[in-house]
Design a protein around this motif. Structure first.
Motif, PDB file in Angstrom:
ATOM      1  N   LEU A  20      31.969 -28.066 -11.822  1.00 28.31           N
ATOM      2  CA  LEU A  20      32.109 -26.750 -11.093  1.00 28.31           C
ATOM      3  C   LEU A  20      32.502 -25.535 -12.066  1.00 28.31           C
ATOM      4  CD1 LEU A  20      33.940 -28.615  -8.215  1.00 28.31           C
ATOM      5  CD2 LEU A  20      31.974 -27.016  -7.998  1.00 28.31           C
ATOM      6  N   ARG A  21      32.068 -25.600 -13.425  1.00 31.25           N
ATOM      7  CA  ARG A  21      32.373 -24.711 -14.232  1.00 31.25           C
ATOM      8  C   ARG A  21      31.471 -23.270 -13.789  1.00 31.25           C
ATOM      9  NH1 ARG A  21      30.869 -25.654 -20.147  1.00 31.25           N
ATOM     10  NH2 ARG A  21      29.065 -26.686 -19.011  1.00 31.25           N
ATOM     11  N   ARG A  22      32.157 -22.001 -13.878  1.00 32.86           N
ATOM     12  CA  ARG A  22      31.347 -20.769 -13.332  1.00 32.86           C
ATOM     13  C   ARG A  22      29.946 -21.067 -13.744  1.00 32.86           C
ATOM     14  NH1 ARG A  22      33.311 -15.453 -12.450  1.00 32.86           N
ATOM     15  NH2 ARG A  22      35.442 -16.502 -12.429  1.00 32.86           N
ATOM     16  N   PRO A  23      28.953 -20.733 -12.846  1.00 32.53           N
ATOM     17  CA  PRO A  23      27.519 -20.918 -13.051  1.00 32.53           C
ATOM     18  C   PRO A  23      27.105 -19.753 -14.270  1.00 32.53           C
ATOM     19  CG  PRO A  23      28.031 -19.940 -11.102  1.00 32.53           C
ATOM     20  CD  PRO A  23      29.380 -20.334 -11.434  1.00 32.53           C
ATOM     21  N   SER A  24      26.536 -20.318 -15.265  1.00 30.16           N
ATOM     22  CA  SER A  24      26.083 -19.400 -15.998  1.00 30.16           C
ATOM     23  C   SER A  24      25.305 -18.264 -15.653  1.00 30.16           C
ATOM     24  CB  SER A  24      25.082 -20.011 -17.265  1.00 30.16           C
ATOM     25  OG  SER A  24      24.092 -20.448 -16.722  1.00 30.16           O
ATOM     26  N   ALA A  25      25.266 -17.190 -16.109  1.00 27.66           N
ATOM     27  CA  ALA A  25      24.732 -15.844 -15.570  1.00 27.66           C
ATOM     28  C   ALA A  25      23.849 -15.225 -16.663  1.00 27.66           C
ATOM     29  CB  ALA A  25      25.659 -14.926 -15.103  1.00 27.66           C
ATOM     30  N   PRO A  26      22.449 -15.419 -16.706  1.00 24.52           N
ATOM     31  CA  PRO A  26      21.661 -15.009 -17.646  1.00 24.52           C
ATOM     32  C   PRO A  26      21.964 -13.317 -17.698  1.00 24.52           C
ATOM     33  CG  PRO A  26      20.223 -16.116 -16.256  1.00 24.52           C
ATOM     34  CD  PRO A  26      21.870 -16.112 -15.511  1.00 24.52           C
ATOM     35  N   ARG A  27      22.369 -12.684 -16.610  1.00 24.65           N
ATOM     36  CA  ARG A  27      22.760 -11.131 -16.622  1.00 24.65           C
ATOM     37  C   ARG A  27      24.312 -11.146 -17.011  1.00 24.65           C
ATOM     38  NH1 ARG A  27      18.935  -7.591 -14.065  1.00 24.65           N
ATOM     39  NH2 ARG A  27      17.165  -8.646 -14.004  1.00 24.65           N
ATOM     40  N   ALA A  28      24.910 -11.975 -17.647  1.00 23.10           N
ATOM     41  CA  ALA A  28      26.408 -11.832 -17.784  1.00 23.10           C
ATOM     42  C   ALA A  28      27.018 -10.846 -18.577  1.00 23.10           C
ATOM     43  CB  ALA A  28      26.980 -13.298 -18.201  1.00 23.10           C
ATOM     44  N   GLY A  29      25.986 -10.114 -19.262  1.00 17.67           N
ATOM     45  CA  GLY A  29      26.337  -8.963 -20.084  1.00 17.67           C
ATOM     46  C   GLY A  29      26.230  -9.232 -21.599  1.00 17.67           C
ATOM     47  N   GLY A  30      26.841  -8.350 -22.569  1.00 23.40           N
ATOM     48  CA  GLY A  30      26.732  -8.450 -23.869  1.00 23.40           C
ATOM     49  C   GLY A  30      27.209  -7.453 -24.567  1.00 23.40           C
ATOM     50  N   VAL A  31      27.369  -7.573 -25.762  1.00 27.15           N
ATOM     51  CA  VAL A  31      28.038  -6.529 -26.889  1.00 27.15           C
ATOM     52  C   VAL A  31      26.975  -6.487 -27.844  1.00 27.15           C
ATOM     53  CG1 VAL A  31      29.959  -6.432 -28.307  1.00 27.15           C
ATOM     54  CG2 VAL A  31      30.241  -7.518 -26.087  1.00 27.15           C
ATOM     55  N   GLY A  32      27.425  -4.949 -28.413  1.00 28.04           N
ATOM     56  CA  GLY A  32      26.579  -4.840 -29.876  1.00 28.04           C
ATOM     57  C   GLY A  32      24.920  -4.428 -29.655  1.00 28.04           C
ATOM     58  N   GLU A  33      24.497  -4.149 -28.378  1.00 24.09           N
ATOM     59  CA  GLU A  33      23.069  -3.995 -28.411  1.00 24.09           C
ATOM     60  C   GLU A  33      22.493  -2.537 -28.999  1.00 24.09           C
ATOM     61  OE1 GLU A  33      20.127  -5.135 -26.421  1.00 24.09           O
ATOM     62  OE2 GLU A  33      21.207  -7.001 -27.412  1.00 24.09           O
ATOM     63  N   LEU A  34      23.469  -1.549 -28.669  1.00 23.89           N
ATOM     64  CA  LEU A  34      23.455  -0.271 -29.340  1.00 23.89           C
ATOM     65  C   LEU A  34      21.970   0.267 -28.924  1.00 23.89           C
ATOM     66  CD1 LEU A  34      25.419  -0.240 -32.683  1.00 23.89           C
ATOM     67  CD2 LEU A  34      26.080   0.414 -30.415  1.00 23.89           C
ATOM     68  N   ARG A  35      21.645   0.136 -27.904  1.00 17.60           N
ATOM     69  CA  ARG A  35      20.323   0.990 -27.418  1.00 17.60           C
ATOM     70  C   ARG A  35      20.811   2.259 -26.585  1.00 17.60           C
ATOM     71  NH1 ARG A  35      19.325  -0.771 -21.856  1.00 17.60           N
ATOM     72  NH2 ARG A  35      20.665  -2.594 -21.668  1.00 17.60           N
ATOM     73  N   PRO A  36      19.858   3.358 -26.950  1.00 17.70           N
ATOM     74  CA  PRO A  36      20.437   4.618 -26.171  1.00 17.70           C
ATOM     75  C   PRO A  36      20.542   4.299 -24.568  1.00 17.70           C
ATOM     76  CG  PRO A  36      18.518   4.995 -27.635  1.00 17.70           C
ATOM     77  CD  PRO A  36      18.721   3.645 -27.492  1.00 17.70           C
ATOM     78  N   ALA A  37      21.693   4.841 -24.070  1.00 15.94           N
ATOM     79  CA  ALA A  37      21.934   5.009 -22.606  1.00 15.94           C
ATOM     80  C   ALA A  37      20.849   5.610 -21.926  1.00 15.94           C
ATOM     81  CB  ALA A  37      23.241   4.886 -22.175  1.00 15.94           C
ATOM     82  N   PRO A  38      20.280   5.283 -20.965  1.00 17.82           N
ATOM     83  CA  PRO A  38      19.222   6.018 -20.302  1.00 17.82           C
ATOM     84  C   PRO A  38      19.999   7.337 -19.722  1.00 17.82           C
ATOM     85  CG  PRO A  38      18.594   3.903 -19.695  1.00 17.82           C
ATOM     86  CD  PRO A  38      20.198   3.787 -20.540  1.00 17.82           C
ATOM     87  N   ASP A  39      19.405   8.585 -19.844  1.00 17.11           N
ATOM     88  CA  ASP A  39      20.372   9.754 -19.267  1.00 17.11           C
ATOM     89  C   ASP A  39      19.743   9.856 -17.957  1.00 17.11           C
ATOM     90  OD1 ASP A  39      21.881  11.993 -19.429  1.00 17.11           O
ATOM     91  OD2 ASP A  39      20.365  13.347 -20.325  1.00 17.11           O
ATOM     92  N   PHE A  40      20.608  10.513 -17.221  1.00 15.47           N
ATOM     93  CA  PHE A  40      20.499  10.700 -15.724  1.00 15.47           C
ATOM     94  C   PHE A  40      21.079  12.078 -15.443  1.00 15.47           C
ATOM     95  CE2 PHE A  40      23.959   7.895 -15.929  1.00 15.47           C
ATOM     96  CZ  PHE A  40      24.816   8.439 -14.983  1.00 15.47           C
ATOM     97  N   SER A  41      20.660  12.849 -14.572  1.00 15.76           N
ATOM     98  CA  SER A  41      21.248  14.101 -13.841  1.00 15.76           C
ATOM     99  C   SER A  41      21.194  13.994 -12.454  1.00 15.76           C
ATOM    100  CB  SER A  41      20.468  15.300 -14.458  1.00 15.76           C
ATOM    101  OG  SER A  41      21.158  16.512 -13.922  1.00 15.76           O
ATOM    102  N   LEU A  42      22.629  14.056 -11.926  1.00 17.62           N
ATOM    103  CA  LEU A  42      22.915  13.670 -10.387  1.00 17.62           C
ATOM    104  C   LEU A  42      23.733  14.685 -10.097  1.00 17.62           C
ATOM    105  CD1 LEU A  42      23.233   9.968 -10.741  1.00 17.62           C
ATOM    106  CD2 LEU A  42      21.196  10.860  -9.865  1.00 17.62           C
ATOM    107  N   THR A  43      24.039  14.716  -8.640  1.00 12.56           N
ATOM    108  CA  THR A  43      25.038  15.671  -8.122  1.00 12.56           C
ATOM    109  C   THR A  43      26.168  14.784  -7.666  1.00 12.56           C
ATOM    110  OG1 THR A  43      23.389  17.321  -7.546  1.00 12.56           O
ATOM    111  CG2 THR A  43      25.771  17.463  -6.444  1.00 12.56           C
TER     112      THR A  43
END
Lengths: 174, 151
Positions: A20-43
């Motif tokens: 019953l351990r917390r199920p593993s999540a492939p999208r669980a996150g990460g550290v140190g990728e250092l890729r540019p954050a996609p820019d956006f312009s919203l209101t």
């Protein structure tokens, strides 16, 4: 007899824990990728322009959330607190609501006294970030505008704080 | 030595108790099927295919959904339940229906229980819920299962 019963209990406990351990999540996150954050312009919900690249030089905590998302409700009060505590040092929290109905996002923003800009998201923006296919998803963006870490699902405030402090300690963009 | 055994036994029992409680919190008491089982059913050459209803957010559906599934609105909203009832109205009560969401971790999903209850109240007998432990991204998209995008 007592010894074997004891062993049985311990083994059963270990097996139960493993199962019953917390199920593993492939999208669980990460550290140190250092890729540019996609820019956006919203209101944002207050009618002001919200462009991610305007925060270059600051550390940005970009939170994708929704009003119906329980883990989001637990995290957001911490983000409000972090904006207060670390804002003067260069942290900017930005919220992107993935609600289908803007009214719900507005009500939530008011109820939770969100002290940072919130804008409505879109499938297009979500795709820019690789798909927001579960909530919450939170990105930490460094002063150079790069994704330094990201988290999927409810994450302890201490984890965010440690990462924020580390990013804030880096040299500000001149 | 005996007190150590006693202490470890207590710790072990507490661990078992916690696990049992967690298992209960997660199971929702809903009849579930796993993504593997659903894919198998959808890809089977023979036999009727279940109707697939997405009862989560539209934003999620537009980004990615199971091919052939219909978006009916969030099960936690009045609109969603109304859409679901309308869609189900003309279906035979023994129609095989699979509900899914994947907005958030299984035990936190606000949409599945109300949608399931609504169909059961209408008398549907073959309703199942797709078990997505973490979310639709982690448990369906990342596993490479069939996918569609758009409205």
């Amino acid at each position: 007899m007592k010894k074997s019963l004891f062993l049985l209990v311990v083994v059963a406990a270990l097996l139960a824990w493993l199962a019953l351990r917390r199920p593993s999540a492939p999208r669980a996150g990460g550290v140190g990728e250092l890729r540019p954050a996609p820019d956006f312009s919203l209101t944002d919900l207050a009618g002001r322009k919200l462009r991610l690249s305007d925060y270059r030089g600051q550390v940005v905590l970009l939170d994708f959330w929704a009003s119906w998302c329980d883990p989001c409700k637990r995290e957001i009060p911490h983000f409000v607190e972090m904006q207060n505590r670390y804002g003067p040092q260069g942290l900017q929290v930005v919220g992107i609501s993935m609600d289908d109905d803007e009214k719900l996002a507005r009500e939530f923003q008011e109820q939770f006294k969100m002290n940072y800009p919130v804008a409505m998201g879109s499938a297009q923006l979500a795709n820019q970030y690789g798909g927001i296919l579960g909530l919450p998803i939170t990105y930490l963006i460094d002063r150079q505008g790069r994704i330094a870490a990201w988290h999927v699902g409810a994450t302890e405030a201490e984890v965010f704080e440690a990462e924020i402090r580390k990013l804030l300690a880096s040299t500000p963009v001149p | 030595m005996r007190s150590l055994h006693r202490f470890l036994s207590l710790v072990a029992l507490a661990l078992i108790g916690t696990c049992v409680l967690r298992a209960r919190a997660a199971d929702f008491s809903l009849p579930t099927l796993t993504p593997e089982e659903l894919v198998k059913a959808l890809q089977a050459p023979k036999g009727p295919k279940p109707l697939l209803f997405q009862v989560g957010s539209h934003m999620l559906y537009v980004q990615a959904h199971i091919p052939g599934s219909e978006y009916l609105g969030a099960g936690s909203t009045e609109v969603g339940i109304r859409n679901l009832r309308q869609r189900a109205q003309r279906l035979p009560k023994n129609a095989a229906i699979v509900l899914y969401c994947g907005c958030c971790p299984w035990s936190h999903c606000p949409n599945l229980n109300p949608a399931y209850d609504a169909l059961r109240q209408m008398g549907f007998t073959k309703v199942k819920v797709l078990y997505l432990a973490n979310n639709f991204g982690a448990d369906w998209v990342d596993k490479g299962y069939p996918l569609a995008k758009g409205e």
